[in-house]
Each structure stands twice: as structure tokens, then as C-alpha cells.
Design an enzyme around this catalytic site. Sequence first.
Site, mmCIF file in Angstrom:
data_model
loop_
_atom_site.group_PDB
_atom_site.id
_atom_site.type_symbol
_atom_site.label_atom_id
_atom_site.label_comp_id
_atom_site.label_asym_id
_atom_site.label_seq_id
_atom_site.Cartn_x
_atom_site.Cartn_y
_atom_site.Cartn_z
ATOM 1 N N MET A 5 -2.144 -6.911 7.269
ATOM 2 C CA MET A 5 -3.135 -7.842 6.710
ATOM 3 C C MET A 5 -2.594 -8.592 5.493
ATOM 4 S SD MET A 5 -6.394 -5.262 6.822
ATOM 5 C CE MET A 5 -6.655 -4.141 8.200
ATOM 6 N N SER A 6 -1.289 -8.685 5.372
ATOM 7 C CA SER A 6 -0.734 -9.297 4.149
ATOM 8 C C SER A 6 0.562 -10.025 4.452
ATOM 9 C CB SER A 6 -0.481 -8.200 3.110
ATOM 10 O OG SER A 6 0.574 -7.351 3.528
ATOM 11 N N ALA A 25 2.520 -1.932 4.399
ATOM 12 C CA ALA A 25 2.200 -0.906 5.391
ATOM 13 C C ALA A 25 1.722 -1.647 6.634
ATOM 14 C CB ALA A 25 1.095 -0.001 4.866
ATOM 15 N N HIS A 62 -7.854 4.289 6.237
ATOM 16 C CA HIS A 62 -6.960 3.926 5.132
ATOM 17 C C HIS A 62 -6.295 5.170 4.539
ATOM 18 C CE1 HIS A 62 -5.217 1.651 1.886
ATOM 19 N NE2 HIS A 62 -5.782 2.440 0.995
ATOM 20 N N HIS A 66 -5.282 -9.404 -1.542
ATOM 21 C CA HIS A 66 -5.414 -9.740 -0.116
ATOM 22 C C HIS A 66 -6.516 -10.775 0.086
ATOM 23 C CE1 HIS A 66 -3.693 -5.656 -0.214
ATOM 24 N NE2 HIS A 66 -3.083 -5.990 0.905
ATOM 25 N N HIS A 98 -2.962 0.641 -4.485
ATOM 26 C CA HIS A 98 -2.310 -0.531 -5.066
ATOM 27 C C HIS A 98 -2.392 -0.421 -6.583
ATOM 28 C CE1 HIS A 98 -1.475 -3.315 -1.693
ATOM 29 N NE2 HIS A 98 -2.344 -2.556 -1.076
ATOM 30 N N ASN A 106 0.970 3.935 10.903
ATOM 31 C CA ASN A 106 0.100 4.424 11.989
ATOM 32 C C ASN A 106 0.463 3.668 13.251
ATOM 33 O OD1 ASN A 106 -1.291 2.144 10.329
ATOM 34 N ND2 ASN A 106 -2.227 2.023 12.376
ATOM 35 N N SER A 120 0.816 -1.228 0.000
ATOM 36 C CA SER A 120 0.000 0.000 0.000
ATOM 37 C C SER A 120 0.842 1.267 0.000
ATOM 38 C CB SER A 120 -0.870 0.079 1.261
ATOM 39 O OG SER A 120 -1.783 -0.950 1.302
ATOM 40 N N TYR A 132 -8.768 -10.472 2.347
ATOM 41 C CA TYR A 132 -10.016 -9.768 2.685
ATOM 42 C C TYR A 132 -10.783 -9.273 1.459
ATOM 43 C CZ TYR A 132 -7.123 -5.517 2.254
ATOM 44 O OH TYR A 132 -6.280 -4.543 1.808
ATOM 45 N N GLU A 133 -10.140 -9.338 0.293
ATOM 46 C CA GLU A 133 -10.864 -8.993 -0.939
ATOM 47 C C GLU A 133 -11.698 -10.170 -1.437
ATOM 48 O OE1 GLU A 133 -8.120 -6.202 -3.544
ATOM 49 O OE2 GLU A 133 -6.889 -7.516 -2.308
HETATM 50 N N1 HPA Z 1 -3.634 -2.817 11.267
HETATM 51 C C1 HPA Z 1 -3.680 -3.719 10.265
HETATM 52 N N2 HPA Z 1 -3.185 -3.475 9.060
HETATM 53 C C2 HPA Z 1 -2.589 -2.289 8.856
HETATM 54 C C3 HPA Z 1 -2.502 -1.321 9.850
HETATM 55 C C4 HPA Z 1 -3.058 -1.593 11.130
HETATM 56 O O1 HPA Z 1 -3.026 -0.786 12.073
HETATM 57 N N3 HPA Z 1 -1.851 -0.243 9.312
HETATM 58 C C5 HPA Z 1 -1.557 -0.587 8.031
HETATM 59 N N4 HPA Z 1 -1.994 -1.816 7.754
#
Ligand code: HPA
Length: 256
Positions: A188-189, A90, A224, A60, A38, A212, A7, A62-63
Site C-alpha cells: 500500500m505504499s 512490507a 497487521h 500513506h 512506524h 505474509n 512497517s 489510506y491515512e
Molecule cells: N496486502 C497489502 N499490503 C500489505 C500486505 C498485503 O498482503 N502485507 C503487507 N502489506
Amino acid sequence: MGVVLGSGLGQFSHELSAAVTMDYEAIPHMPRVSVAGHGGKLSWGQVGKAHVLCLQGRAHLYEGNSPSSVVFGVRLLAQLGARAVLLTNAAGGIRAGFSVGDLMLIRDHINLLGSNPLTGANDEEIGPRFVDLTQAYDVRLCEAALRGALDVGVSIHEGVYAAMPGPSYETPAEIRMLKMLGADAVGMSTVPEVIALNHLGVPVGALSCITNLAAGLGKGRLSHEEVAQAAAQSSDRFRHVLARWVERSYEIYCGR
Ligand code: HPA
């Protein structure tokens, strides 16, 4: 060398000279990427002397993708001849002292996705049924990352990445749990790709951009947009580290 850009980290493609680019749509069986930030392109070109195949954007779970289609891209890189693969993502920072914009080299992971890309019949021609993940993140590639970061004067952390299924971000209680489990960052990846590459015997390394502080650790709520913006702000530092990492890894695994 194979590279996967996560990302907001697509800027690295500007480091590629003489690049030729192909949309994922043109590649049979390649899952589409739907997430903002992406790219959905395969590029091949050079960073210095290193020949690089670069996937800009990943699929991903989740898609709605199956675990095996999520790893289609890295298996393709291996089939096309990548002798080592560097993954990027990320991630949310969990460890105390992490700040937005920090980089973390992944040394190990905790798979909480609830799935594994190797589930199902195993093709022994490709790899073993039971894959050893004792050193899932290749030691020589990790050393190359640390040296590469030094080369460009960027300090990077090292730590454990926890993979959560998403697409909702974690709750603060889940983040406290992950911290107790020993996770330093959450995303998540990446983990399915690391497993698939270990199965193939292709050395893999992975670098997170902390976009973050994980849920409950920062001031506000998560979005996001914030993740994408933080990735964009770190993208120059990130791409310089990645370029040196690619060159050093190429010398190790692809030098003649
Ligand atoms: N959690 C999960 N996936 C992420 C995060 C997060 O805080 N930041 C970027 N991808």
C-alpha cells in the site's frame, strides 16, 4: 544516501553510527504517521563511510494524506542532498514459491492506487510534466542490492510490486487478478515515492519484506499484527542487506 524504512523495519536505524534524530513533529509540513510499527523520526548518521538520511516511518494515502503530502518526506531527502534513495516496505507475497520472511527487490511496479503525486500544476524547475518510468527502479541500485545481499549471504527475489490503496487488505479475487496482471507482491505504499523521485531525477531502489502470503494464498486470515511480527522476525537479515546496499550505493552515487 536517503533511506525510508517501512512497517516493522525500523531496526535498521541501529546500523547508523553517530546518529542524530528528530521527530517528524519538529519538521514543518511533514505529515504525521499513525500506523503501529512506524516510528516517525528522521535520523542522520553513517553506515561505514556512507552518510545517510533515514526516514523511519512513512505517511500513506489510506491515512487520508494527499498524494503530494505522502511524498513530502522523499522530496525533503532530495532537498537535503540525498543523491539516491532506497525505499523499503512490507508486502504480501503473490508469486508461487514466495515464503514469509523472503526479500524481494522491486524491478517494476503496477500503480493501482488511483492517484499520482504529480497530479496538478507542474513546476518545470523541479522536473518534467511527463515523467518516463521505463526504468523507474535504477539499474545500478538494483545491481548494488543483489551484490549487497550476496555480501551478507542472503538470497533475494526480484519482481513486480502492485500498489493497492488499502487500508483493507485485498480479497482473494483481487489477488488472482493481480497475479494475472503480472504482480509478484502487493502493498500500500512506495509507488508514489518512486514516481516523485523519478520526477526529481533522483535514482531510487526499493526492497520488500514479504510479511505474509497475499489474501487467499495462505492458510488463515490477514492481520497487521502478523505483518508486523513477520517484519520483526526478518529485521536482522533485512537490516544487514540494507546496510550493505547503502554502502554499495553510496560508492556508486556519492563516492568522491
Ligand atoms: N496486502 C497489502 N499490503 C500489505 C500486505 C498485503 O498482503 N502485507 C503487507 N502489506
